[in-house]
Enzyme design. Structure first.
Site, PDB file in Angstrom:
ATOM      1  N   HIS A 156       0.818  -1.221   0.000  1.00 57.85           N
ATOM      2  CA  HIS A 156       0.000   0.000   0.000  1.00 57.85           C
ATOM      3  C   HIS A 156       0.846   1.263   0.000  1.00 57.85           C
ATOM      4  O   HIS A 156       0.359   2.337  -0.334  1.00 57.85           O
ATOM      5  CB  HIS A 156      -0.934  -0.004   1.216  1.00 57.85           C
ATOM      6  CG  HIS A 156      -2.023  -1.021   1.094  1.00 57.85           C
ATOM      7  ND1 HIS A 156      -3.306  -0.695   0.763  1.00 57.85           N
ATOM      8  CD2 HIS A 156      -1.997  -2.369   1.205  1.00 57.85           C
ATOM      9  CE1 HIS A 156      -4.040  -1.803   0.699  1.00 57.85           C
ATOM     10  NE2 HIS A 156      -3.257  -2.828   0.965  1.00 57.85           N
ATOM     11  N   ASP A 364       3.407   9.397  -0.680  1.00 54.01           N
ATOM     12  CA  ASP A 364       2.231   8.598  -0.324  1.00 54.01           C
ATOM     13  C   ASP A 364       2.043   7.493  -1.351  1.00 54.01           C
ATOM     14  O   ASP A 364       2.238   7.736  -2.550  1.00 54.01           O
ATOM     15  CB  ASP A 364       0.975   9.506  -0.337  1.00 54.01           C
ATOM     16  CG  ASP A 364      -0.010   9.164   0.764  1.00 54.01           C
ATOM     17  OD1 ASP A 364      -0.027   7.992   1.193  1.00 54.01           O
ATOM     18  OD2 ASP A 364      -0.752  10.062   1.198  1.00 54.01           O
TER      19      ASP A 364
END
Ligand code: ADQ
Length: 462
Positions: A156, A364
């Site tokens: 992720h 991110d």
């Protein structure tokens, strides 16, 4: 269809509507649709070792299997190797890495514990999907226990370039563990490209253009599967009237004030201090904006036992206080800083009522808030997304205003541009962005990954 067994560090509470954390949100949406088993840590820490069977609980279409950890596991594996070594390193923050040898021992021990628990509930035709940096060695542990089922992995968070990966203690072992999976999924092409460089530089393997890596007799697929949200359910939530948000929005409309919104887990990767500084810079550079715009920053505390998280919290509180002290008037508070979790329906309504979505992580994996902000907008009068070029989402969401999260002036100028953008341009950008988040939604993410894991398809790998 084979039974899907998902494994992640924590399992989300599927009975709750408020959830913070992208993995919990993204996976809960996807798993509810297909059904299956979700295994992970139950969040409990025991003083002494106990080897219970996983605790089983059925919630709708999903069976949850959970195990506890010991206090030592929690400190060495979770706070230690996962969140003081891998998390900062994979987000390019070598300066924040804190390593101790026991961290690696704890990481290996807990992965072995997960493998033992999982082996006790696996069926021969299961398909296994393991999530995130906490569990990279799990496939290797399962193989050692004779597991022959197909095993996939999804990262992720970002996968950094080889020079940074090389700073992880035992990095070669770690990447070799990664290659024990049948499919390795990344959020972006950049991350996947970084694995390619690592395996070529350090392991002498080649990754084909379609993402296949040959390791002896085995073949591993490395693919790019950008995570998405359940767009329709978010749209529906945003359209549903929310009295509390409506009253507040009407008050702002009467006063002719706009709102910029930021929503994050309170984490040093999210770029929060520079985001607040950029807002202050907007008020400095464009004095006419004073009293006509406010920033609402919602930040949920996480991992508060790690020192770096305590520091970021203190810094933010000081910064928002300083900005308010400098600019506030008796009837205008420039920064509203909310420290807590907001239910998802209220969040959707707040996004819709905000003229700018301000998403500026320093790094991110994807950033689901960016996609949620787009989903929540009203087509006839949409807000504008201002997005960091270092969020994985920037690889897809080209029609956002893309900014450098290290450059406070650049962010301030783009905030001004967003706040003054003509309606037609806003509508055009919104239409394009909506198309993109629909193309890569939660269902597409699950299906694309499963096509690779179940059928060996490589269409998303290239
Ligand atoms: P996160 O780092 O947690 O996820 P993100 O993708 O933005 O980041 O997801 C956060 C989720 O939690 C969003 O759904 C958001 O709405 C919710 N949330 C955050 N703060 C909240 C608050 N105060 N109140 C209510 N809800 C809140 C990790 C990676 C990301 C990746 C996801 C999914 O770090 O890069 O996008 O996993 O893969």
């Amino acid at each position: 269809m084979n039974r899907l067994v998902v494994v992640s560090n924590r399992v989300a509470d599927l009975t709750r509507t408020a959830q913070s954390g992208g993995l919990a949100v993204g996976l809960a949406d996807s798993l509810r649709q297909r059904g299956g088993v979700w295994m992970g840590w139950d969040g409990q820490t025991l003083k002494y070792e106990d080897q219970p069977e996983p605790r089983i609980r059925k919630i709708g279409t999903v069976t949850q299997a959970t195990i506890p950890l010991t206090e030592q596991d929690y400190s060495e594996y979770y706070l230690g190797f996962a969140n003081s070594v891998l998390w900062p390193l994979f987000h390019y923050r070598l300066d924040l890495v804190e390593y101790k040898t026991v961290f690696l021992d704890g990481y290996r021990r807990v992965n072995a514990k997960f493998a033992d628990a999982l082996t006790s509930i696996l069926q021969p035709d299961d398909i296994i999907w393991i999530h995130d940096y906490h569990l990279i060695p799990l496939a290797a542990e399962l193989r050692q226990r004779g597991c022959t089922q197909r095993i996939g992995f999804f990262l992720h968070i970002p996968f950094p370039p080889p020079e940074i990966v090389a700073a992880v203690p035992r990095h070669r072992w770690l990447v070799e563990c990664l290659l024990e999976f049948d499919v390795i999924g990344f959020q972006t092409n950049t991350d996947r490209g970084n694995l390619q460089h690592y395996v070529e530089d350090h392991l002498g393997c080649r990754m084909e253009a379609d993402g296949r890596i040959k390791i002896g007799e085995r073949e591993v697929i490395a693919g790019c599967y950008p995570i998405g949200i359940d767009v329709d359910s978010f749209v529906e939530m945003a359209e549903r009237p929310n009295d509390e948000v409506n009253i507040e929005t009407q008050r702002r409309e009467i006063l002719g004030r706009k709102q910029i919104i930021g929503v994050d887990r309170l984490d040093y990767t999210k770029g929060l201090p520079d985001r607040l500084r950029a807002f202050a810079r907007l008020l400095e550079l464009y004095p006419e904006m004073r009293k006509s715009v406010a920033l609402m920053q919602i930040a949920t505390p996480t991992r508060e036992e790690v020192e770096a998280y305590v520091e970021i919290r203190t810094e933010l509180e000081a910064l928002s206080g300083a900005i308010n002290g400098r600019f506030a008037d008796f009837n205008w508070t420039p920064v509203r800083y909310i420290h807590g979790i907001v239910p998802r329906d209220a969040l959707a309504a707040l996004f819709r009522a905000s003229q700018v979505g301000f998403v500026t992580p320093l790094r991110d994996g994807m950033n689901l808030v960016a996609k949620e902000y787009v989903a929540a907008q009203a087509a006839e009068n949409p807000g504008v997304l201002v997005l960091s070029k270092f969020a994985g989402a920037a690889e897809e969401l080209h029609e956002a205003l893309i900014v450098n999260p290290y450059d406070v002036d650049d962010m301030a100028r783009n905030l001004c541009r967003a706040l003054t953008m003509p309606l037609e341009e806003r509508q055009e950008r919104q239409r394009a962005l909506m198309k993109r988040i629909r193309k890569h939604d939660a269902k597409d993410w699950l299906n694309a990954f499963m096509a690779a894991l179940e059928k060996g398809e490589t269409k998303h790998a290239a």
